[in-house]
Design a protein around this motif. Structure first.
Motif, PDB file in Angstrom:
ATOM      1  N   VAL A 166       0.533  -1.216   0.265  1.00 18.87           N
ATOM      2  CA  VAL A 166      -0.016  -0.178   0.265  1.00 18.87           C
ATOM      3  C   VAL A 166       1.059   1.525  -0.069  1.00 18.87           C
ATOM      4  CG1 VAL A 166      -1.475   1.399   1.438  1.00 18.87           C
ATOM      5  CG2 VAL A 166      -1.889  -0.956   1.182  1.00 18.87           C
ATOM      6  N   ALA A 167       2.126   0.675   0.653  1.00 23.89           N
ATOM      7  CA  ALA A 167       2.886   2.087   0.664  1.00 23.89           C
ATOM      8  C   ALA A 167       3.556   2.567  -0.675  1.00 23.89           C
ATOM      9  CB  ALA A 167       4.226   1.961   2.288  1.00 23.89           C
ATOM     10  N   ARG A 168       4.167   1.220  -1.452  1.00 21.63           N
ATOM     11  CA  ARG A 168       4.724   1.626  -2.437  1.00 21.63           C
ATOM     12  C   ARG A 168       3.518   2.592  -3.708  1.00 21.63           C
ATOM     13  NH1 ARG A 168       7.170  -3.136  -0.573  1.00 21.63           N
ATOM     14  NH2 ARG A 168       5.606  -4.594  -1.339  1.00 21.63           N
ATOM     15  N   THR A 169       2.292   2.683  -3.458  1.00 13.27           N
ATOM     16  CA  THR A 169       1.220   2.786  -4.317  1.00 13.27           C
ATOM     17  C   THR A 169       1.431   4.032  -4.164  1.00 13.27           C
ATOM     18  OG1 THR A 169      -0.188   0.922  -3.541  1.00 13.27           O
ATOM     19  CG2 THR A 169       0.932   0.704  -5.202  1.00 13.27           C
ATOM     20  N   GLY A 170       1.217   4.259  -3.137  1.00 10.56           N
ATOM     21  CA  GLY A 170       0.878   5.760  -2.348  1.00 10.56           C
ATOM     22  C   GLY A 170      -0.381   5.714  -1.650  1.00 10.56           C
ATOM     23  N   GLY A 171      -0.653   4.623  -0.892  1.00 12.70           N
ATOM     24  CA  GLY A 171      -1.612   4.717  -0.607  1.00 12.70           C
ATOM     25  C   GLY A 171      -1.122   5.781   1.340  1.00 12.70           C
ATOM     26  N   LEU A 172      -0.048   5.307   1.371  1.00 16.67           N
ATOM     27  CA  LEU A 172       0.209   6.129   2.474  1.00 16.67           C
ATOM     28  C   LEU A 172       1.546   6.712   1.921  1.00 16.67           C
ATOM     29  CD1 LEU A 172       0.221   3.147   4.697  1.00 16.67           C
ATOM     30  CD2 LEU A 172      -1.351   4.629   5.198  1.00 16.67           C
ATOM     31  N   PRO A 173       0.709   8.137   1.888  1.00 12.27           N
ATOM     32  CA  PRO A 173       2.250   9.298   1.575  1.00 12.27           C
ATOM     33  C   PRO A 173       2.741   9.867   2.461  1.00 12.27           C
ATOM     34  CG  PRO A 173      -0.628  10.427   1.216  1.00 12.27           C
ATOM     35  CD  PRO A 173      -0.657   8.790   2.134  1.00 12.27           C
ATOM     36  N   SER A 174       2.544   9.515   3.597  1.00 14.38           N
ATOM     37  CA  SER A 174       3.267  10.498   4.526  1.00 14.38           C
ATOM     38  C   SER A 174       3.834   9.351   4.804  1.00 14.38           C
ATOM     39  CB  SER A 174       2.096  10.827   5.981  1.00 14.38           C
ATOM     40  OG  SER A 174       3.548  10.961   7.234  1.00 14.38           O
ATOM     41  N   PRO A 175       5.390   9.880   5.061  1.00 17.32           N
ATOM     42  CA  PRO A 175       6.692   8.959   5.896  1.00 17.32           C
ATOM     43  C   PRO A 175       6.062   8.469   6.998  1.00 17.32           C
ATOM     44  CG  PRO A 175       7.271  10.557   4.679  1.00 17.32           C
ATOM     45  CD  PRO A 175       6.181  11.007   5.042  1.00 17.32           C
ATOM     46  N   VAL A 176       5.760   9.534   8.063  1.00 23.26           N
ATOM     47  CA  VAL A 176       5.712   9.033   9.591  1.00 23.26           C
ATOM     48  C   VAL A 176       4.671   7.599   9.558  1.00 23.26           C
ATOM     49  CG1 VAL A 176       5.447   9.880  11.526  1.00 23.26           C
ATOM     50  CG2 VAL A 176       6.096  11.057  10.048  1.00 23.26           C
ATOM     51  N   ALA A 177       3.406   7.561   8.619  1.00 23.28           N
ATOM     52  CA  ALA A 177       2.491   7.083   8.470  1.00 23.28           C
ATOM     53  C   ALA A 177       3.141   5.551   7.912  1.00 23.28           C
ATOM     54  CB  ALA A 177       1.119   7.640   7.842  1.00 23.28           C
ATOM     55  N   GLN A 178       3.483   5.554   6.839  1.00 21.99           N
ATOM     56  CA  GLN A 178       3.976   4.244   6.536  1.00 21.99           C
ATOM     57  C   GLN A 178       4.800   3.807   7.531  1.00 21.99           C
ATOM     58  OE1 GLN A 178       6.939   5.247   3.044  1.00 21.99           O
ATOM     59  NE2 GLN A 178       4.889   6.539   1.822  1.00 21.99           N
ATOM     60  N   VAL A 179       5.108   5.014   8.806  1.00 19.08           N
ATOM     61  CA  VAL A 179       6.534   3.682   9.278  1.00 19.08           C
ATOM     62  C   VAL A 179       5.343   3.147  10.508  1.00 19.08           C
ATOM     63  CG1 VAL A 179       8.702   4.456  11.753  1.00 19.08           C
ATOM     64  CG2 VAL A 179       8.247   5.425   8.920  1.00 19.08           C
ATOM     65  N   LEU A 180       5.013   3.839  10.649  1.00 22.17           N
ATOM     66  CA  LEU A 180       4.045   3.695  11.812  1.00 22.17           C
ATOM     67  C   LEU A 180       2.665   2.046  11.613  1.00 22.17           C
ATOM     68  CD1 LEU A 180       2.432   6.535  13.892  1.00 22.17           C
ATOM     69  CD2 LEU A 180       4.198   5.432  14.471  1.00 22.17           C
ATOM     70  N   ALA A 181       2.334   2.807  10.443  1.00 27.02           N
ATOM     71  CA  ALA A 181       2.195   1.385  10.114  1.00 27.02           C
ATOM     72  C   ALA A 181       2.549   0.420   9.725  1.00 27.02           C
ATOM     73  CB  ALA A 181       0.912   2.199   8.562  1.00 27.02           C
ATOM     74  N   SER A 182       4.138   0.312   9.296  1.00 25.00           N
ATOM     75  CA  SER A 182       4.612  -1.073   8.829  1.00 25.00           C
ATOM     76  C   SER A 182       5.013  -1.589  10.374  1.00 25.00           C
ATOM     77  CB  SER A 182       5.260  -0.963   8.874  1.00 25.00           C
ATOM     78  OG  SER A 182       6.571  -1.418   7.981  1.00 25.00           O
ATOM     79  N   ASP A 183       5.033  -0.886  10.899  1.00 31.21           N
ATOM     80  CA  ASP A 183       5.606  -1.165  12.526  1.00 31.21           C
ATOM     81  C   ASP A 183       4.103  -1.714  13.565  1.00 31.21           C
ATOM     82  OD1 ASP A 183       7.842   0.032  12.461  1.00 31.21           O
ATOM     83  OD2 ASP A 183       7.874   1.386  13.868  1.00 31.21           O
ATOM     84  N   LEU A 184       2.683  -1.271  13.176  1.00 31.93           N
ATOM     85  CA  LEU A 184       2.031  -1.835  14.074  1.00 31.93           C
ATOM     86  C   LEU A 184       2.043  -2.967  13.226  1.00 31.93           C
ATOM     87  CD1 LEU A 184      -0.303   1.339  14.367  1.00 31.93           C
ATOM     88  CD2 LEU A 184       0.716   0.742  16.340  1.00 31.93           C
ATOM     89  N   ALA A 185       1.344  -3.195  11.858  1.00 33.46           N
ATOM     90  CA  ALA A 185       1.353  -4.436  10.904  1.00 33.46           C
ATOM     91  C   ALA A 185       2.154  -5.418  12.182  1.00 33.46           C
ATOM     92  CB  ALA A 185       2.051  -4.427   9.507  1.00 33.46           C
ATOM     93  N   VAL A 186       3.097  -5.522  12.557  1.00 34.95           N
ATOM     94  CA  VAL A 186       4.394  -6.625  13.014  1.00 34.95           C
ATOM     95  C   VAL A 186       4.191  -6.598  14.352  1.00 34.95           C
ATOM     96  CG1 VAL A 186       6.394  -7.173  13.306  1.00 34.95           C
ATOM     97  CG2 VAL A 186       6.308  -6.136  11.168  1.00 34.95           C
ATOM     98  N   TRP A 187       4.172  -5.101  15.246  1.00 40.65           N
ATOM     99  CA  TRP A 187       3.864  -5.142  16.498  1.00 40.65           C
ATOM    100  C   TRP A 187       2.224  -5.690  17.026  1.00 40.65           C
ATOM    101  CZ3 TRP A 187       5.046   0.600  17.348  1.00 40.65           C
ATOM    102  CH2 TRP A 187       6.635   0.891  17.100  1.00 40.65           C
ATOM    103  N   VAL A 188       1.184  -5.686  16.306  1.00 40.82           N
ATOM    104  CA  VAL A 188       0.108  -5.459  16.914  1.00 40.82           C
ATOM    105  C   VAL A 188      -0.124  -6.692  17.025  1.00 40.82           C
ATOM    106  CG1 VAL A 188      -2.951  -5.797  16.662  1.00 40.82           C
ATOM    107  CG2 VAL A 188      -1.080  -3.546  16.723  1.00 40.82           C
ATOM    108  N   PRO A 189      -0.028  -8.260  15.836  1.00 38.60           N
ATOM    109  CA  PRO A 189      -0.336  -9.830  15.611  1.00 38.60           C
ATOM    110  C   PRO A 189       0.902 -10.115  17.056  1.00 38.60           C
ATOM    111  CG  PRO A 189       0.205  -9.051  13.284  1.00 38.60           C
ATOM    112  CD  PRO A 189       0.393  -8.231  14.239  1.00 38.60           C
ATOM    113  N   LEU A 190       2.500  -9.834  16.921  1.00 35.32           N
ATOM    114  CA  LEU A 190       3.297 -10.168  17.960  1.00 35.32           C
ATOM    115  C   LEU A 190       2.307 -10.288  19.239  1.00 35.32           C
ATOM    116  CD1 LEU A 190       6.372  -9.229  16.705  1.00 35.32           C
ATOM    117  CD2 LEU A 190       5.077 -11.671  15.741  1.00 35.32           C
TER     118      LEU A 190
END
Length: 234
Positions: A36-60
């Motif tokens: 999603v980030a690569r296709t421009g769905g998350l234009p903000s770099p901060v949002a990209q980092v947070l979304a990527s981190d949460l995608a890993v953290w929440v399941p773990l």
């Protein structure tokens, strides 16, 4: 009456299954977020980092919470002694040295140089990335991999074969980091695998000897912090 070995094994099997499901979900979600980030769905770099981190953290975290219902007491698991601190520093030195040697051999650089930027670096982005990389991720990952998975695997083995739990956990730990895209090329992926496998082996051995993950968390955090500080845009 003591429960049968089969009954005693069920919680252990559940713990391992829950942890592996959490790991798979984390990898899949991170891949989706990355797409999603690569296709421009998350234009903000901060949002990209947070979304990527949460995608890993929440399941773990969810997997850890569920697994801890069936695992043994963890009240002293996070304790940190002076010996743990010394061991953690030694682990970081060894792992960073190996990583630097491989990087120099493959790419002609240690990889620990400031990241070039076209303008002033975003303070918010750097802060979010640093907190996630140096604090949150080491705590969550060491709890899941060394604090739960390794200890549970070790419980199923004899004292003479418990080193296998360290090796298996370190291998899974390294594979996960490669799957999460830590290496951008074949050689880069190999370097990431070797370095994280070595980090997992050494922190796993420390946990096996002390039965606590405080030193492993510290080693993991400092290992990541070295890269963050060295590559921090100037």
């Amino acid at each position: 009456m003591q429960p049968s070995p089969e009954v005693q094994a069920r919680p252990r099997d559940r713990v391992v299954l829950v942890v592996f499901v959490a790991i798979v979900v984390a990898v899949v979600l991170e891949r989706i977020v990355g797409g999603v980030a690569r296709t421009g769905g998350l234009p903000s770099p901060v949002a990209q980092v947070l979304a990527s981190d949460l995608a890993v953290w929440v399941p773990l975290v969810v997997g850890a919470v569920v697994a801890l219902r069936w695992t043994r007491a963890v009240r002293s698991l996070f304790r940190l002694d002076l010996a743990d601190v010394v061991a953690a520093i030694g682990i970081v030195i060894v792992c960073r040295a190996v990583d630097a040697v491989m990087s120099l051999s493959f790419f002609g650089t240690t990889g620990l140089t400031p990241v070039p930027t076209l303008g002033p670096p975003s303070a918010a982005l750097l802060l979010v990335a640093a907190i996630g990389t140096c604090i949150v991720s080491p705590i969550i990952e060491e709890l899941v991999f060394r604090g739960i998975l390794q200890r549970r695997l070790a419980d199923a083995l004899t004292p003479r074969t418990r080193f296998v739990a360290v090796i298996v956990t370190a291998f899974v730990f390294a594979i996960v980091h490669v799957l999460l895209g830590a290496g951008v090329s074949t050689l880069g992926g190999f370097e990431v695998f070797v370095t994280t496998f070595l980090l997992g082996l050494l922190t796993g051995a420390l946990v096996a000897m002390t039965d606590r993950i405080g030193g492993a968390i510290l080693a993991h955090a400092v290992f990541n912090a070295v890269a963050v500080v060295a590559t921090w845009p100037r």
